[in-house]
Design a protein around this motif. Structure first.
Motif, PDB file in Angstrom:
ATOM      1  N   ALA A  77       0.485 -15.262  -4.956  1.00 59.13           N
ATOM      2  CA  ALA A  77       0.131 -14.307  -5.525  1.00 59.13           C
ATOM      3  C   ALA A  77      -1.034 -13.184  -4.876  1.00 59.13           C
ATOM      4  N   PHE A  78      -1.639 -14.310  -4.395  1.00 58.12           N
ATOM      5  CA  PHE A  78      -2.636 -13.587  -3.578  1.00 58.12           C
ATOM      6  C   PHE A  78      -2.803 -14.522  -2.173  1.00 58.12           C
ATOM      7  N   SER A  79      -1.688 -13.788  -1.470  1.00 57.58           N
ATOM      8  CA  SER A  79      -1.711 -14.098  -0.053  1.00 57.58           C
ATOM      9  C   SER A  79      -2.285 -13.258   1.551  1.00 57.58           C
ATOM     10  N   GLY A  80      -3.155 -12.259   0.138  1.00 59.04           N
ATOM     11  CA  GLY A  80      -3.730 -11.338   1.856  1.00 59.04           C
ATOM     12  C   GLY A  80      -3.034  -9.642   1.637  1.00 59.04           C
ATOM     13  N   ALA A  81      -1.566  -9.733   1.233  1.00 58.49           N
ATOM     14  CA  ALA A  81      -0.940  -8.879   1.057  1.00 58.49           C
ATOM     15  C   ALA A  81      -1.539  -7.925  -0.260  1.00 58.49           C
ATOM     16  N   ASP A  82      -0.781  -6.671  -0.492  1.00 60.88           N
ATOM     17  CA  ASP A  82      -0.479  -6.365  -1.615  1.00 60.88           C
ATOM     18  C   ASP A  82       0.477  -6.359  -2.716  1.00 60.88           C
ATOM     19  N   PHE A  83       0.849  -6.905  -2.501  1.00 62.58           N
ATOM     20  CA  PHE A  83       2.694  -7.171  -3.043  1.00 62.58           C
ATOM     21  C   PHE A  83       2.883  -8.749  -2.450  1.00 62.58           C
ATOM     22  N   PRO A  84       3.044  -9.454  -3.253  1.00 62.23           N
ATOM     23  CA  PRO A  84       3.859 -10.201  -2.963  1.00 62.23           C
ATOM     24  C   PRO A  84       5.229 -10.873  -2.295  1.00 62.23           C
ATOM     25  N   ASP A  85       5.262 -12.209  -1.915  1.00 65.93           N
ATOM     26  CA  ASP A  85       6.591 -12.054  -0.870  1.00 65.93           C
ATOM     27  C   ASP A  85       7.783 -11.993  -1.903  1.00 65.93           C
ATOM     28  N   LEU A  86       8.572 -11.105  -2.485  1.00 65.17           N
ATOM     29  CA  LEU A  86       9.635 -12.184  -3.500  1.00 65.17           C
ATOM     30  C   LEU A  86      10.292 -11.711  -2.616  1.00 65.17           C
ATOM     31  N   PRO A  87      11.611 -13.431  -3.267  1.00 68.56           N
ATOM     32  CA  PRO A  87      12.763 -13.339  -3.478  1.00 68.56           C
ATOM     33  C   PRO A  87      13.573 -11.830  -3.330  1.00 68.56           C
ATOM     34  N   LYS A  88      14.884 -11.667  -2.300  1.00 70.94           N
ATOM     35  CA  LYS A  88      15.285 -10.895  -2.319  1.00 70.94           C
ATOM     36  C   LYS A  88      16.723 -11.406  -4.306  1.00 70.94           C
ATOM     37  N   GLY A  89      17.646 -10.286  -3.894  1.00 74.91           N
ATOM     38  CA  GLY A  89      18.308 -10.139  -5.219  1.00 74.91           C
ATOM     39  C   GLY A  89      17.883  -9.725  -6.521  1.00 74.91           C
ATOM     40  N   GLU A  90      18.481  -9.625  -7.498  1.00 71.48           N
ATOM     41  CA  GLU A  90      17.989  -8.893  -8.721  1.00 71.48           C
ATOM     42  C   GLU A  90      17.462 -10.168  -9.776  1.00 71.48           C
ATOM     43  N   GLN A  91      16.747 -10.090 -10.782  1.00 69.86           N
ATOM     44  CA  GLN A  91      16.630 -11.465 -11.374  1.00 69.86           C
ATOM     45  C   GLN A  91      16.494 -11.365 -12.193  1.00 69.86           C
ATOM     46  N   ASP A  92      16.822 -12.400 -13.518  1.00 71.07           N
ATOM     47  CA  ASP A  92      16.802 -12.351 -14.602  1.00 71.07           C
ATOM     48  C   ASP A  92      15.385 -12.497 -15.448  1.00 71.07           C
ATOM     49  N   LEU A  93      14.893 -12.971 -14.774  1.00 75.18           N
ATOM     50  CA  LEU A  93      13.294 -13.293 -15.725  1.00 75.18           C
ATOM     51  C   LEU A  93      12.502 -13.399 -14.530  1.00 75.18           C
TER      52      LEU A  93
END
Length: 275
Positions: A77-93
């Motif tokens: 969550a806290f990598s220093g960026a305002d938004f986490p580096d999330l995986p690409k593609g649609e998620q279910d949850l």
């Protein structure tokens, strides 16, 4: 569009987490236990799931619903960026733990998470709520007024549960649910509480925080004020921890919808009886 104010210093939060000593994290453990209970109520299969939280490598890789195990990709969550580096593609949850309390633009953040979910995908989030550490906030306010004649922001502002459901709706989620778990934690002294907050990496995260370290006089005065206001008969002091939980779904045609006004089939007179 106006840019939301920058309340939190995300880079400083990442530094706090990196340099704290390794220790148990009872707040994380409380939230994970509650998450397990909540997810177990869903009779769903989630094939693609993300779990966002601080110290991502300490979070579980497998979650469980009523239908069985769910493999989750863990994201810091806290990598220093305002938004986490999330995986690409649609998620279910997507599950977000102990992060939203330090996000500058919460509606925008939730909207970005929604865009990563497929239709009928689920977002669950747990974050520290507005009644947390009220005792410490009041003690520092009293100490600042006594020592320097003014007040400084030393405990971060936090959202109230009454506003949480509206945040989900504003971000475009359907069927929003918000509730709160309140815990009372006791410590031998206020200094013990302050030391634990530091060990959890929860030092002051505000962008507009005081740049000088708190003096010994200020800390002592705050501890005295805390003990006078919030000590139990045995001398231990109380601290409030409030965890707000959110759940919302990406809109989908299969979801239940409210009835149109005037579409009811039964009259209230028939239910209540004619007067």
């Amino acid at each position: 569009m106006t840019t939301p104010p920058r309340l939190f210093d995300t880079t400083q939060i990442a530094r706090n987490l990196q340099r704290r000593p390794a220790s148990d994290n009872f707040v994380r453990d409380l939230v994970l236990e509650d998450l397990a209970d909540r997810l177990s109520a869903y009779k769903r299969d989630f094939s693609r799931a993300i779990l966002i939280g601080p110290d991502a490598d300490t979070l579980p890789e497998t979650l469980f619903t009523a239908n069985g195990p769910v493999s989750a990709q863990r994201v810091e969550a806290f990598s220093g960026a305002d938004f986490p580096d999330l995986p690409k593609g649609e998620q279910d949850l997507i599950v977000s733990l102990l992060h939203l309390q330090a996000v500058n633009d919460v509606p925008g953040h939730l909207a970005r998470l929604r865009r990563l979910l497929k239709p009928d995908g689920l977002l669950m989030a747990a974050f520290v709520g507005g009644e947390s550490l009220t005792e410490l906030r009041e003690a520092f306010l009293a100490a600042d007024l006594q020592v320097s004649g003014g007040a400084s922001a030393r405990v971060a502002p936090m959202a109230q549960v009454r506003d949480a459901g509206a945040l989900l709706q504003r971000a475009g989620f359907a069927l929003p649910v918000a509730d709160v778990e309140t815990h009372r934690v006791r410590y031998a002294t206020p200094f013990t509480l302050m030391a634990e907050l530091k060990a959890l990496g929860a030092a002051n995260p505000l962008a507009d925080r005081p740049r000088r370290f708190a003096t010994r006089t200020l800390l002592t005065t705050a501890a005295q004020a805390y003990a006078e206001r919030d000590a139990d008969p045995d001398g231990r002091v109380r601290a409030t921890l409030e965890i707000i939980w959110l759940a919302g779904w990406v809109p989908h045609e299969s979801q239940q919808k409210p009835l149109r006004p005037g579409s009811a089939k039964v009259s209230m007179k028939d239910v209540l009886g004619k007067s």
